[in-house]
Design a protein around this motif. Structure first.
Motif, PDB file in Angstrom:
ATOM      1  N   GLY A 129      39.708  16.400  12.299  1.00 15.04           N
ATOM      2  CA  GLY A 129      38.441  15.829  12.755  1.00 15.04           C
ATOM      3  C   GLY A 129      37.311  16.072  11.772  1.00 15.04           C
ATOM      4  O   GLY A 129      36.572  15.140  11.401  1.00 15.04           O
ATOM      5  N   TYR A 130      37.151  17.316  11.333  1.00 16.37           N
ATOM      6  CA  TYR A 130      36.072  17.636  10.382  1.00 16.37           C
ATOM      7  C   TYR A 130      36.301  16.945   9.032  1.00 16.37           C
ATOM      8  O   TYR A 130      35.358  16.463   8.402  1.00 16.37           O
ATOM      9  CB  TYR A 130      35.963  19.144  10.194  1.00 16.37           C
ATOM     10  CG  TYR A 130      35.210  19.822  11.313  1.00 16.37           C
ATOM     11  CD1 TYR A 130      33.843  19.586  11.506  1.00 16.37           C
ATOM     12  CD2 TYR A 130      35.848  20.693  12.191  1.00 16.37           C
ATOM     13  CE1 TYR A 130      33.152  20.196  12.536  1.00 16.37           C
ATOM     14  CE2 TYR A 130      35.153  21.307  13.233  1.00 16.37           C
ATOM     15  CZ  TYR A 130      33.805  21.057  13.397  1.00 16.37           C
ATOM     16  OH  TYR A 130      33.108  21.642  14.429  1.00 16.37           O
ATOM     17  N   LEU A 131      37.568  16.877   8.594  1.00 19.51           N
ATOM     18  CA  LEU A 131      37.869  16.218   7.328  1.00 19.51           C
ATOM     19  C   LEU A 131      37.482  14.745   7.371  1.00 19.51           C
ATOM     20  O   LEU A 131      36.833  14.231   6.449  1.00 19.51           O
ATOM     21  CB  LEU A 131      39.360  16.360   7.007  1.00 19.51           C
ATOM     22  CG  LEU A 131      39.857  15.576   5.785  1.00 19.51           C
ATOM     23  CD1 LEU A 131      39.188  16.092   4.511  1.00 19.51           C
ATOM     24  CD2 LEU A 131      41.379  15.676   5.663  1.00 19.51           C
ATOM     25  N   PHE A 132      37.849  14.075   8.460  1.00 19.13           N
ATOM     26  CA  PHE A 132      37.559  12.649   8.543  1.00 19.13           C
ATOM     27  C   PHE A 132      36.073  12.380   8.730  1.00 19.13           C
ATOM     28  O   PHE A 132      35.576  11.343   8.294  1.00 19.13           O
ATOM     29  CB  PHE A 132      38.386  12.007   9.662  1.00 19.13           C
ATOM     30  CG  PHE A 132      39.732  11.544   9.191  1.00 19.13           C
ATOM     31  CD1 PHE A 132      39.953  10.214   8.906  1.00 19.13           C
ATOM     32  CD2 PHE A 132      40.762  12.437   8.995  1.00 19.13           C
ATOM     33  CE1 PHE A 132      41.186   9.778   8.446  1.00 19.13           C
ATOM     34  CE2 PHE A 132      41.999  12.030   8.548  1.00 19.13           C
ATOM     35  CZ  PHE A 132      42.208  10.684   8.255  1.00 19.13           C
ATOM     36  N   ASN A 133      35.365  13.272   9.355  1.00 18.32           N
ATOM     37  CA  ASN A 133      33.914  13.106   9.437  1.00 18.32           C
ATOM     38  C   ASN A 133      33.281  13.221   8.048  1.00 18.32           C
ATOM     39  O   ASN A 133      32.293  12.545   7.741  1.00 18.32           O
ATOM     40  CB  ASN A 133      33.297  14.151  10.367  1.00 18.32           C
ATOM     41  CG  ASN A 133      33.376  13.747  11.836  1.00 18.32           C
ATOM     42  OD1 ASN A 133      33.632  12.589  12.161  1.00 18.32           O
ATOM     43  ND2 ASN A 133      33.171  14.703  12.728  1.00 18.32           N
TER      44      ASN A 133
END
Length: 338
Positions: free
Chosen positions: A327-331
């Motif tokens: 999630g954090y990577l894709f954000n």
């Protein structure tokens, strides 16, 4: 090249996004209710009717197609394929085979038991268990119809990577002893199934459509209703405060909210669509969808009857941490998908 791009866009808009259906429903809402979709009530009615019809049409067609393919890979054949492959290759094949098997985590548990009792490596079976509810052809095409090819491909890739890494870690931790003893003791009998005729495969695919649609229709309606409410009634400021880019814990919150829900990817799509329209980060949306499909509370309860508490906790922790990191990577790289 331009011709192929235009042709693909046209097919995507007409067959997957069904823009023609959206236009028809707009006209009908105006004629029947006297409402414009510029009006919140009209927009809500349009969202609910359009998404419901679109999902059920796509779902029925895609389940039929995928189930027809599944008829070539019964559990006995799948066990033989997986049993011949060791190491990281086994995890990769376990994850890939999960893409052509059941559509929800609860349906995957019986196959997981069968694979474990057949003596397959624990890492391979867990790669399968993670991948099966997360990634399949139907979810890929539905994601493409809602969010486009880039996000659909990204979801499939990260789902498979999570399945392979999760299964590999569980294998390296040597956790076989935490599988309940009765699972290992189940007699594993390989029955040579008669070859299915073309008609048998068609009948099997039709039956799968009836069973799966009959099982998930209520969750689709709930998901579409929530999506319509988010899209048209909940203020942008509230959404941004809870799961917007300004909240550093948005991904964690989305994951926590997703876990206790019982649905599959089909029920989460309308909610995800509404969140995306409100400006929620793609990573936060993916975290929510993956938490719902891979870590639903009912599937965790079922799995607790098969594995001991320590293994269940490690499995949940690995998948949860993986989802949050994704999630954090894709954000962070969301600009690539705009």
């Amino acid at each position: 090249m331009q011709f192929f791009i235009q042709t693909f866009d046209w097919l995507n808009n007409q067959l997957l996004k069904m823009t023609w259906l959206s236009d028809i429903i707009k006209i009908l809402i105006n004629k029947i209710f006297g409402l414009s979709i510029e009006n919140r009530l009209g927009a809500s009615i349009h969202f609910f009717i359009y998404d419901t019809i679109k999902i059920f049409i796509l779902l029925s067609v895609l389940i039929f197609m995928v189930s027809f393919i599944q008829s070539y890979f019964p559990p006995e054949r799948t066990k033989k394929i997986l049993g011949e492959i060791k190491g990281i290759k086994g995890n990769i094949f376990g994850a890939l085979l999960g893409t052509i098997t059941p559509f929800c985590s609860c349906s995957s548990i019986p196959l997981f038991i069968g694979f474990t009792s057949a003596g397959l490596p624990i890492g391979v079976t867990f790669s399968f268990l993670i991948s099966s509810p997360l990634v399949d052809l139907a979810s890929f095409l539905l994601l493409m119809s809602f969010f486009g090819a880039k996000i659909a491909f990204a979801y499939v890739i990260v789902g498979l990577v999570l399945a392979v890494i999760g299964g590999t870690l569980i294998d390296k931790l040597n956790l076989e002893k935490y599988v309940e003893g009765y699972v290992r003791e189940i007699e594993n009998v390989d029955v040579e199934l008669p070859e299915m005729s073309y008609k048998d495969r068609i009948d099997f695919a039709k039956d799968q459509v009836k069973q799966i649609v009959g099982r998930v229709w209520i969750y689709i309606l709930i998901g579409v209703s929530i999506g319509a409410a988010i899209h048209n009634w909940i203020p942008q400021s509230i959404i941004e405060k809870l799961v917007g880019s300004e909240n550093p814990f948005a991904v964690i919150l989305a994951t926590i909210v997703g876990v206790p829900m019982y649905a599959d990817i089909f029920g989460t799509l309308p909610i995800a669509e509404a969140l995306l329209a409100k400006g929620v980060g793609i990573g936060t949306i993916l975290a929510f969808m993956m938490a719902v499909t891979a870590l639903s509370l009912p599937s965790m309860i079922m799995l607790s009857k098969v594995v001991k508490t320590k293994l269940l906790a490690i499995f949940a922790a690995i998948v949860t941490l993986g989802i949050i990191l994704i999630g954090y990577l894709f954000n962070m790289i969301s600009y690539l998908f705009i």
